[in-house]
Write an enzyme that holds these catalytic residues in place. Structure first.
Site, mmCIF file in Angstrom:
data_model
loop_
_atom_site.group_PDB
_atom_site.id
_atom_site.type_symbol
_atom_site.label_atom_id
_atom_site.label_comp_id
_atom_site.label_asym_id
_atom_site.label_seq_id
_atom_site.Cartn_x
_atom_site.Cartn_y
_atom_site.Cartn_z
ATOM 1 N N HIS A 1 0.806 -1.221 0.000
ATOM 2 C CA HIS A 1 0.000 0.000 0.000
ATOM 3 C C HIS A 1 0.841 1.274 0.000
ATOM 4 C CE1 HIS A 1 -3.372 -2.392 2.228
ATOM 5 N NE2 HIS A 1 -3.072 -2.898 1.047
ATOM 6 N N ASP B 1 -6.250 -6.551 -1.904
ATOM 7 C CA ASP B 1 -4.824 -6.780 -2.185
ATOM 8 C C ASP B 1 -4.610 -7.747 -3.351
ATOM 9 O OD1 ASP B 1 -3.570 -6.381 1.237
ATOM 10 O OD2 ASP B 1 -3.983 -4.934 -0.375
ATOM 11 N N TYR C 1 1.381 1.597 13.322
ATOM 12 C CA TYR C 1 1.767 2.442 12.193
ATOM 13 C C TYR C 1 1.632 3.907 12.611
ATOM 14 C CZ TYR C 1 -0.204 -1.672 9.717
ATOM 15 O OH TYR C 1 -0.544 -2.932 9.287
ATOM 16 N N LYS D 1 5.633 6.565 6.563
ATOM 17 C CA LYS D 1 4.985 5.621 7.483
ATOM 18 C C LYS D 1 6.082 5.006 8.366
ATOM 19 C CE LYS D 1 1.942 3.394 5.003
ATOM 20 N NZ LYS D 1 1.378 2.401 4.062
HETATM 21 C C1 LIG Z 1 -5.477 2.777 6.827
HETATM 22 C C2 LIG Z 1 -6.906 2.854 7.278
HETATM 23 C C3 LIG Z 1 -7.826 1.912 6.903
HETATM 24 N N1 LIG Z 1 -9.117 2.050 7.334
HETATM 25 C C4 LIG Z 1 -10.074 1.022 6.965
HETATM 26 C C5 LIG Z 1 -10.182 0.671 5.513
HETATM 27 C C6 LIG Z 1 -10.571 -0.787 5.529
HETATM 28 O O1 LIG Z 1 -11.958 -0.912 5.684
HETATM 29 C C7 LIG Z 1 -9.899 -1.319 6.796
HETATM 30 C C8 LIG Z 1 -8.600 -2.018 6.509
HETATM 31 O O2 LIG Z 1 -7.935 -1.196 5.608
HETATM 32 P P1 LIG Z 1 -6.899 -1.811 4.624
HETATM 33 O O3 LIG Z 1 -7.387 -3.141 4.137
HETATM 34 O O4 LIG Z 1 -6.460 -0.791 3.661
HETATM 35 O O5 LIG Z 1 -5.746 -2.018 5.669
HETATM 36 P P2 LIG Z 1 -4.554 -2.971 5.627
HETATM 37 O O6 LIG Z 1 -4.524 -3.872 4.461
HETATM 38 O O7 LIG Z 1 -4.509 -3.594 6.964
HETATM 39 O O8 LIG Z 1 -3.388 -1.902 5.492
HETATM 40 C C9 LIG Z 1 -2.467 -1.774 6.540
HETATM 41 O O9 LIG Z 1 -1.378 -2.590 6.247
HETATM 42 C C10 LIG Z 1 -0.696 -2.190 5.054
HETATM 43 C C11 LIG Z 1 0.479 -3.112 4.869
HETATM 44 C C12 LIG Z 1 -0.313 -0.754 5.079
HETATM 45 O O10 LIG Z 1 0.805 -0.346 4.735
HETATM 46 C C13 LIG Z 1 -1.384 0.183 5.476
HETATM 47 O O11 LIG Z 1 -0.866 1.495 5.768
HETATM 48 C C14 LIG Z 1 -2.102 -0.318 6.691
HETATM 49 O O12 LIG Z 1 -3.280 0.459 6.855
HETATM 50 O O13 LIG Z 1 -9.634 -0.174 7.614
HETATM 51 C C15 LIG Z 1 -9.523 3.096 8.125
HETATM 52 O O14 LIG Z 1 -10.707 3.192 8.487
HETATM 53 N N2 LIG Z 1 -8.616 4.035 8.493
HETATM 54 C C16 LIG Z 1 -7.318 3.963 8.104
HETATM 55 O O15 LIG Z 1 -6.520 4.841 8.469
#
Ligand SMILES: Cc1cn([C@H]2C[C@H](O)[C@@H](COP(=O)(O)OP(=O)(O)O[C@H]3O[C@H](C)C(=O)[C@H](O)[C@H]3O)O2)c(=O)[nH]c1=O
Length: 183
Positions: free
Chosen positions: A62, A168, A132, A72
């Site tokens: 991401h 992803d 993070y 980050k």
């Molecule tokens: C980042 C973020 C996400 N969300 C929500 C969006 C989705 O509904 C859920 C999970 O989000 P996402 O699938 O994008 O998150 P990850 O895949 O866990 O991403 C994380 O892990 C990878 C490796 C990273 O580098 C990202 O910065 C980190 O956020 O949380 C929010 O509500 N607020 C936030 O600040």
């Protein structure tokens, strides 16, 4: 905290000093001054925590596009992960190169990932938690992603990747015309 440069400009590993005594341990997990060489005048605007249960699970890769590109700082506060950054910056001498580092609650390392680099990780110990620190607010409209198995990058994950989110696995492969992101 001690900053260690990598071969990718702006990508640092930060070592943390753990102070132990008969009660347990204490360590500083962030310091604007001690991380000044990595952060410059950037400030932390948002902090998140994720827990990922399955060994082998991968989250990533991401990043956020400009003007909401972000630095980050990632730290493993429970368990153990293999953390990876990929340089997506147009014109960078390390364009599409990646760097991996093992983060764990034991080694206390943090990975500082600059704007224009994608981030992801693989779980090496069940139920690993990551902290993070972001220099930009989360902006869904500016979210970008690169596939964990992008052939133009060639990340060598320690384990076969599993448990990826639909988002992803849905990132497009980079075509030959992708020359990087602008900051
Ligand atoms: C980042 C973020 C996400 N969300 C929500 C969006 C989705 O509904 C859920 C999970 O989000 P996402 O699938 O994008 O998150 P990850 O895949 O866990 O991403 C994380 O892990 C990878 C490796 C990273 O580098 C990202 O910065 C980190 O956020 O949380 C929010 O509500 N607020 C936030 O600040």
């Amino acid at each position: 905290m001690k900053l260690i440069e990598t071969e990718i400009e702006g990508l640092f590993i930060a070592e943390t000093t753990v102070i132990g005594d008969e009660r347990g341990t204490f360590s500083r997990v962030f310091c604007q001054e001690e991380l000044g060489d990595a952060l410059g005048d950037r400030v932390i605007r948002q902090a998140n925590v994720s827990m990922t249960a399955a060994v082998g699970a991968v989250r990533g890769m991401h990043f956020q596009y400009a003007p909401r590109a972000e630095t980050k700082i990632v730290r493993c506060i429970e368990g153990q992960v293999y953390d990876v950054a990929v340089d997506l910056r147009r014109g960078s001498p390390t364009f599409l190169q990646w760097h991996g580092v093992e983060l764990s609650s034991e080694n206390g390392l943090a990975f500082i990932i600059p704007e224009g680099c994608a981030h992801g990780f693989q779980v090496l110990k069940a139920n690993s938690r990551l902290l993070y620190l972001h220099t930009e607010f989360y902006s869904p409209a500016h979210e970008g992603g690169v596939r964990y198995d992008e052939p133009r990058v060639g990340i060598a994950w320690p384990l076969p990747p599993v448990h990826l989110s639909s988002r992803d696995v849905g990132h497009p492969f980079l075509d030959a015309n992708f020359h990087g992101v602008d900051l």
